[in-house]
Write a protein that holds these residues in place. Sequence first.
Motif, short mmCIF file in Angstrom:
data_model
loop_
_atom_site.label_atom_id
_atom_site.label_comp_id
_atom_site.label_asym_id
_atom_site.label_seq_id
_atom_site.Cartn_x
_atom_site.Cartn_y
_atom_site.Cartn_z
N VAL A 168 0.87 -1.17 0.00
CA VAL A 168 0.00 0.00 0.00
C VAL A 168 0.91 1.23 0.00
N LYS A 169 0.86 1.96 -1.11
CA LYS A 169 1.82 3.06 -1.31
C LYS A 169 1.24 4.39 -0.83
N TYR A 170 2.12 5.19 -0.39
CA TYR A 170 1.76 6.56 0.01
C TYR A 170 2.01 7.46 -1.19
N SER A 171 1.02 8.38 -1.57
CA SER A 171 1.19 9.26 -2.73
C SER A 171 0.99 10.70 -2.28
N ASN A 172 1.69 11.66 -3.04
CA ASN A 172 1.63 13.07 -2.70
C ASN A 172 0.23 13.63 -2.88
N GLU A 173 -0.44 13.16 -3.95
CA GLU A 173 -1.78 13.72 -4.23
C GLU A 173 -2.74 13.42 -3.10
N THR A 174 -2.73 12.20 -2.70
CA THR A 174 -3.65 11.84 -1.63
C THR A 174 -3.25 12.50 -0.33
N ALA A 175 -1.97 12.74 -0.16
CA ALA A 175 -1.52 13.42 1.05
C ALA A 175 -2.05 14.84 1.10
N ALA A 176 -2.06 15.52 -0.07
CA ALA A 176 -2.57 16.88 -0.10
C ALA A 176 -4.05 16.91 0.21
N VAL A 177 -4.75 15.94 -0.27
CA VAL A 177 -6.18 15.93 -0.02
C VAL A 177 -6.50 15.71 1.44
N THR A 178 -5.64 14.93 2.12
CA THR A 178 -5.94 14.55 3.50
C THR A 178 -5.24 15.41 4.54
N LYS A 179 -4.69 16.56 4.13
CA LYS A 179 -4.06 17.43 5.13
C LYS A 179 -5.12 17.96 6.09
N PRO A 180 -4.75 18.18 7.37
CA PRO A 180 -5.71 18.71 8.36
C PRO A 180 -6.17 20.09 7.98
N ILE A 181 -7.42 20.42 8.28
CA ILE A 181 -7.99 21.74 8.02
C ILE A 181 -8.15 22.46 9.37
#
Length: 1112
Positions: A789-802
């Motif tokens: 299960v890979k970690y990706s930058n795009e998904t990381a940006a989407v899941t950043k805390p608000i």
Amino acid sequence: MAFFFATNVVTKFALFLAAITLTSAEEFKITFTQKEQVPKWTFIGNVSDARGFMDSIPAEDRDKLLFSFLQQTNIKSMITIHDETGSLYTTVVIDRESIDECRVPGLCNLTFMIATRSSRPNSPLFEIISVSVIIEDINDNVPTFPKETQKIEISESAVNGSSYVIDSAVDNDAKNNSIQSYELIGNRNLFALDEERKLDGSLSVKLVVIGKLNRELVDFYNCTVIAKDSGDPPKSGTMSLAISILDENDNAPVFTQTLYNVTVPEDAAYGTSIAQITATDKDINQNGNLLYRFSPRQVDFEHINSLFYINEHNGVLSIIGKPLYQPGKVNQIIIQATDQGIPPLPSTNQAVVTVNILDTVNNPPEIRINLVSSGNGQVKNISELAVPETFVAHVEVKDDDTGQNGNVSCHIKDSFFDVELISGNSKNGFKVVVKGQLDREKQDIHTVTVICNDFGNPVLSASASFLVRVIDENDNPPVFTHKSYFEDMYEGNNRGDIVLSVSATDEDLGNNSKVEYYLEDTVRDFFTIGPNTGIIKALDKFDRENRTMYTFQVYAKDMGTPSLKGSAQVTIRIKDLNDNPPMFSSSVFNFEVSENRPNGTLVNRLTATDADDVENAQFTFAISNTPEYQLPFLLFPDGVIKTTTILDREVKNTYEFEVIAIDKGTPRKTSSAKVIINVGDENDESPKIVFPKPDNDTVSINHLQNIGTYITQIEAYDADAGVNKKLSYVIEEGNGERLFLLNKDTGILSMARVHEVTDKTDEEYVLVIAVYDSGIPQRSERCELKVIVKYSNETAAVTKPIGSGDTSNSNMIIVVVVILLTLCLSVGIIIVICVIRRMDRSRQKGQDIQINKLPNNMTEVRDNNSNGKNSSRPYDKIETLHKKKEVSFSFDDDLDGLRDHEISFSNNSVFLENNGTEVPVTHLSDRQTGNHLRTFQMKQKHQQHPVYIGSHTKNWVPGSNQPTLEVVKMGKDDSNSDTSRETVTSDSGRGGSDDDFHSPHNSSKDERDPNLSSAGSNTHLLKSSIPTRHGHSSSVPPSGEPQSYSMSPHGKQNGRPKSTDLTNNKLGLDKTLTNLVGGDKPKFTVRKPYIERESLRETRDKKSDSWVPSYV
């Protein structure tokens, strides 16, 4: 001296042979033909005519040749040669049959050598000519029997077909001049000849009985046998056959007279003969010699035996005791006769002798009989139909005594006649009348004895007799010798063959006894009978298989008035010939036997029938075209098939061979059939896992994938058949977090829930997967699959805390925002589509639409009347092309059609922007399949950036997931991210090594596709991917399903298909699909949890709580 003389002779002979060898360099031959019996000194031929002989003789020797026999043979006694001319002549009349060399079959060839010399002095000439003289046979010999008459004895009980050897005739001639046939003259209805050719060419002949013999009717037959040759002219010889019919004891003795009346005086001397009893027997010799005796069954046997004696050979009855007169006492003696045959036959009737003892003291009355009517002497003729009281004769009684001694009374002790007083006075005499019913056939002559006695003391009596001949009347029908006749006859007979002979007799006389035969009407098409002979012949060729027996009535009628008839039953049993082959119950036998059964297992039994009978209907089975050692089966003679070895269906599942059925008749007949034995499957093969393998056991997927996201598919097969090859898939270990869900039927591995990688590093899961078959006992195979299960930058940006909230709150806010945006976007797209469709319908009325058929069952619609510009759209459920998005690709009738069709774009499709400018389709290279990736650009209404829509032109494989579409939005600063290089965020089918997975996904700008890089930032990529079956090794599953292979982003073949990235929200996907298929939105269903197979021994029945999304 003798020794030296012998040595000298041998030496000279050797020199002579050497001279022959040296001088006779060439061999000369000549053949002459000469008939026998020509006069002597007949010219045969000249030996100098031998081919090449005169040419080999020197000219100076040709006129001086001398010829002579080379050897001293007996041929010189028949043939001579002129010593100067070389001409051959006969010296005697040659008889071919007297020459020893000619007594064997074949040519009569006389061979000899002629020596040729020259009379010229000192001539070395010496030649040898080989001469053959063939003596031709002429028909100069008559067939000759060894005797003029041959005696043959045949029993009258001989059955039809009995044969007796006849002496063969001899004819010394050869070939056709020898005996060729025999002919029988006389009695052909009873006898025939049977000829048989021997190995030496001669004929043997037998006499065959073909009719019924009866010695009592005819005891001797005289026939003539003629032997014939086929010469020119033909000659023949004859021999008489004296056929004597031997007697069989088939007739019983019969008494010619059954009643005797004898009067014996009291003073008769010892040994006085009082009567002679006579019986007859139609047989002869011992069978006709009779023995007489008193019947031991009579009541007073002992008394009779003490007074009387009967000579057993001649039937003379005499007195051996003292007779005693007793008034009213009459001695009746019953006598019977037997013949001396084997076994002896008793007489059919018995004789009764009535002995009256006379009182010799007084004078008996005198009786005179007057027959009155016509007669011959003392014989009276009376019809057998005479009624009682019919007058027969007048009896006059005279007694010279007086008083009571002179009064007389008369009586007759006979059941057929009686005596009565005339006018009540004895002086007028008495009359004899008929008392009972006469029957000529039972007794044609009656001896009527009238007994009269006086009334004196002692009473004296006298008797007088006369004969009554019973005249015949036609009162008896013909009677057959047997009530029932039985005869056996072989089928396949010839028409006119004799079947049997019947005989009937009529006890009447004259025309009343003449008999004529006829058959009942029902069998007149099959049989005929000689009206006078009673011989029944066949009118048809019988077939036992159609009818086995004929039972009918045969009739005989006499010539009397009125005519009477009698009948008998005839039964003809048709015997079987082997004229039918065995017939299999089926031309093809389909049997099945399970594999892994021990030797000798019963497969099945062949069945056949034979219409013949007895031995001809018995048959055995055998394998015809294949040696039994080449088959794992053994066919027994009774049709039972058993195995000879343990079968393996996976090695061979079907055996075919031909069998025959052979009957036991003569000649034997056969028939054939085909046997197909299918080997039934047993669960003896474990599943074979094709993917994953130890060298290809890794797949990867980005985190935060939606539930049901396709990861990979476990591939396995089972060599068994039927339910034994049906496989199910279970995760046994490594899925403790319930991240993954494995479809138990298809082996597709998907996400069971959304998973986020929290530490920003790749996570690896090692799954132990078990593959079970459905057989009994169940077999399984296990393998390990590594899922990264890979970690990706795009998904990381989407899941950043608000804001300042924690991670879980941030994720919840993101989900709510995405859902609201998706709903808004969906409503807007639906409104736009409705407006565009309405506008397009009105515009479409005036257009000239051209429909083009494209590859892969696609259809393209072209508009040729758009101001000189071409527009293209699919001619399916997409009825209009939106002016914003002029798309040309086709689906099947509905979204389900994606299973069997491709999503494609025509090469000449044109898309229009808002200003009417044509935007051509740009073709990209599909790195996964090698086909063209068709893309197009279009302007969106409120956006200045083009949208790329890509379609994989891959065939849909039944059983795989439904196609998915994804929309990825790329910003300006995200051009170098993982998703800027590859539209698929997971590589579930990559299957590379661990090093490949740790290498970076992004590459330099120069490595990108120019069409993609030129799109700029904020570009949306819409992509459709259809997961297909894939191969991971050189092994091909037995199902024969198509395999496809994809290329990794770096150009490496990884052997597994890419899965669809669904990183965007569901609303965007929904709207995009709605655009593509003309308003038919994809349907989503949620599959209920299924029972997941876990550990084979412990946790197999445990239920999984995972939810599996599945596209329909």
